[in-house]
Design a protein around this motif. Structure first.
Motif, PDB file in Angstrom:
ATOM      1  N   LEU A 199      37.001   8.217 -28.106  1.00 25.39           N
ATOM      2  CA  LEU A 199      36.131   7.985 -26.961  1.00 25.39           C
ATOM      3  C   LEU A 199      34.771   7.624 -27.518  1.00 25.39           C
ATOM      4  O   LEU A 199      34.219   8.363 -28.354  1.00 25.39           O
ATOM      5  CB  LEU A 199      36.020   9.240 -26.083  1.00 25.39           C
ATOM      6  N   LEU A 210      31.678  19.199 -21.079  1.00 28.87           N
ATOM      7  CA  LEU A 210      33.110  19.143 -20.780  1.00 28.87           C
ATOM      8  C   LEU A 210      33.971  19.603 -21.947  1.00 28.87           C
ATOM      9  O   LEU A 210      35.176  19.758 -21.804  1.00 28.87           O
ATOM     10  CB  LEU A 210      33.502  17.717 -20.388  1.00 28.87           C
ATOM     11  N   PHE A 221      26.366  15.773 -21.175  1.00 36.74           N
ATOM     12  CA  PHE A 221      27.408  15.850 -20.157  1.00 36.74           C
ATOM     13  C   PHE A 221      28.786  16.005 -20.791  1.00 36.74           C
ATOM     14  O   PHE A 221      29.553  16.904 -20.434  1.00 36.74           O
ATOM     15  CB  PHE A 221      27.368  14.601 -19.274  1.00 36.74           C
ATOM     16  N   TYR A 222      29.119  15.141 -21.755  1.00 31.09           N
ATOM     17  CA  TYR A 222      30.451  15.188 -22.357  1.00 31.09           C
ATOM     18  C   TYR A 222      30.637  16.411 -23.253  1.00 31.09           C
ATOM     19  O   TYR A 222      31.739  16.944 -23.360  1.00 31.09           O
ATOM     20  CB  TYR A 222      30.767  13.875 -23.082  1.00 31.09           C
ATOM     21  N   ARG A 223      29.560  16.894 -23.843  1.00 29.92           N
ATOM     22  CA  ARG A 223      29.657  18.155 -24.599  1.00 29.92           C
ATOM     23  C   ARG A 223      29.922  19.318 -23.648  1.00 29.92           C
ATOM     24  O   ARG A 223      30.664  20.246 -23.977  1.00 29.92           O
ATOM     25  CB  ARG A 223      28.376  18.385 -25.397  1.00 29.92           C
ATOM     26  N   GLU A 258      30.906   8.225 -31.302  1.00 27.95           N
ATOM     27  CA  GLU A 258      32.295   8.407 -30.899  1.00 27.95           C
ATOM     28  C   GLU A 258      32.852   9.737 -31.378  1.00 27.95           C
ATOM     29  O   GLU A 258      32.319  10.357 -32.296  1.00 27.95           O
ATOM     30  CB  GLU A 258      33.169   7.253 -31.373  1.00 27.95           C
ATOM     31  N   THR A 259      33.927  10.143 -30.709  1.00 27.22           N
ATOM     32  CA  THR A 259      34.658  11.348 -31.068  1.00 27.22           C
ATOM     33  C   THR A 259      36.139  11.034 -30.982  1.00 27.22           C
ATOM     34  O   THR A 259      36.548  10.107 -30.263  1.00 27.22           O
ATOM     35  CB  THR A 259      34.286  12.527 -30.143  1.00 27.22           C
ATOM     36  N   SER A 263      24.032  11.600 -21.648  1.00 29.70           N
ATOM     37  CA  SER A 263      25.481  11.409 -21.667  1.00 29.70           C
ATOM     38  C   SER A 263      26.157  12.353 -22.653  1.00 29.70           C
ATOM     39  O   SER A 263      27.201  12.939 -22.345  1.00 29.70           O
ATOM     40  CB  SER A 263      25.811   9.958 -22.009  1.00 29.70           C
ATOM     41  N   LEU A 318      33.799  18.102 -25.262  1.00 24.29           N
ATOM     42  CA  LEU A 318      33.994  17.116 -26.320  1.00 24.29           C
ATOM     43  C   LEU A 318      33.010  17.367 -27.453  1.00 24.29           C
ATOM     44  O   LEU A 318      31.876  17.803 -27.232  1.00 24.29           O
ATOM     45  CB  LEU A 318      33.837  15.697 -25.778  1.00 24.29           C
ATOM     46  N   LEU A 353      30.691   6.260 -26.771  1.00 23.15           N
ATOM     47  CA  LEU A 353      29.573   6.042 -25.861  1.00 23.15           C
ATOM     48  C   LEU A 353      28.693   4.987 -26.515  1.00 23.15           C
ATOM     49  O   LEU A 353      28.314   5.111 -27.674  1.00 23.15           O
ATOM     50  CB  LEU A 353      28.777   7.331 -25.658  1.00 23.15           C
TER      51      LEU A 353
END
Length: 132
Positions: A53, A29, A25-27, A44-45, A22, A31, A55
């Motif tokens: 956000l 994108l 994936f978000y990195r 979180e970030t 996960s 984040l 996880l």
């Protein structure tokens, strides 16, 4: 007359089954999550505007939501910050008195928050919290 409970949207939480996958994936994108957080159960970030956000590993959520943690699709929850522990209890009381479902009654969470979860009319989880 203002009938609002005064909650502020503070965080969007996503329940994940594989933190490493996960985060990747978000990195991808764009984040920014802390390096070395692949072994954490909660990461979180902060997004633009201050919204967070998070996880959370499925296993961690099941630790305090036994039998209620979301599975399959639709694993996103909104978290609303309130100014105090008493405000969490009051907000939870008003929401449930209005006929909405309590998923998790207010409690003092080990991570330092007064915390409760309610469901919206379609069953989506909404967390109510205040920092202790």
């Amino acid at each position: 007359m203002d009938t609002s409970i005064g909650a502020e949207l503070d965080m969007i939480g996503i329940v994940v089954t594989d933190m490493t996958r996960s985060l990747a994936f978000y990195r991808l994108l764009g984040l920014d999550f802390p390096e070395g957080s692949d072994t954490e159960t909660h990461v979180e970030t902060t997004l633009r505007g201050g919204l967070r956000l998070a996880l959370d590993l499925q296993s961690a959520v099941e630790g305090f939501h036994p039998g209620v943690a979301p599975v399959g699709n639709g694993r996103v929850a909104l978290a609303f910050r309130l100014p105090s522990a008493a405000a969490v209890d009051e907000a939870w009381g008003r929401v449930t008195a209005a006929g909405h479902t309590s998923v998790l009654d207010p409690f003092d969470a080990p991570w330092g928050q007064r915390y409760a979860t309610v469901a919206d009319p379609d069953g989506s989880s909404l967390d109510l919290f205040a920092w202790a």
